[in-house]
Design a protein around this motif. Structure first.
Motif, short mmCIF file in Angstrom:
data_model
loop_
_atom_site.label_atom_id
_atom_site.label_comp_id
_atom_site.label_asym_id
_atom_site.label_seq_id
_atom_site.Cartn_x
_atom_site.Cartn_y
_atom_site.Cartn_z
N THR A 65 39.92 35.44 49.89
CA THR A 65 38.98 35.82 48.84
C THR A 65 39.73 36.65 47.81
N THR A 66 39.60 36.27 46.56
CA THR A 66 40.39 36.91 45.51
C THR A 66 39.53 37.74 44.55
N ASN A 67 40.19 38.68 43.90
CA ASN A 67 39.57 39.52 42.89
C ASN A 67 40.59 39.74 41.80
N TYR A 68 40.15 39.61 40.53
CA TYR A 68 41.07 39.74 39.41
C TYR A 68 40.57 40.77 38.40
N ALA A 69 41.49 41.49 37.81
CA ALA A 69 41.15 42.32 36.67
C ALA A 69 40.81 41.41 35.50
N ASP A 70 39.91 41.87 34.65
CA ASP A 70 39.48 41.03 33.53
C ASP A 70 40.65 40.62 32.64
#
Length: 120
Positions: free
Chosen positions: A56-61
């Motif tokens: 599961t990934t999360n990115y800065a805008d």
């Protein structure tokens, strides 16, 4: 206990691409959350992207749509594919990881950092 070694930084022209790698080694049972952070001169260290052991990934805008994080759990390695680089992406990039070192203990580790420089 846990060592993180990054590689793949360097100098690239605006619009170009780079791929960073970070390998974890040492004494641990497993690696949980892994991520990339960056710090430009005179600025705070910011989260770029993270990935769980289940991918599961999360990115800065500021990197969405340009950067992609992935990992190889068998090799305890995380990757960062950076495309469409701009001079604003110039920074030292740090790898971070949570390693399970005991039945209920975790150790958070940082890599030494790798320089990414994007020329205009």
């Amino acid at each position: 206990q846990v060592q993180l070694v990054e590689s793949g930084g360097g100098l690239v022209q605006a619009g170009g691409s780079l791929r960073l790698s970070c390998a974890a080694s040492g004494s641990f049972f497993s690696i949980g959350l892994m991520g990339w952070y960056r710090q430009a001169p005179g600025k705070q260290r910011d989260m770029v992207t993270t990935i769980t052991s289940g991918s599961t990934t999360n990115y800065a805008d500021f990197v969405k749509g340009r950067f992609t994080i992935s990992r190889d759990n068998a090799k305890n390695t995380v990757f960062l594919q950076m495309n469409s680089l701009t001079p604003e992406d110039t920074a030292v990039y740090f790898c971070n990881a949570d390693a399970r070192t005991g039945r209920s203990s975790w150790h958070n580790a940082w890599g030494q950092g790798t320089q990414v420089t994007v020329s205009s």
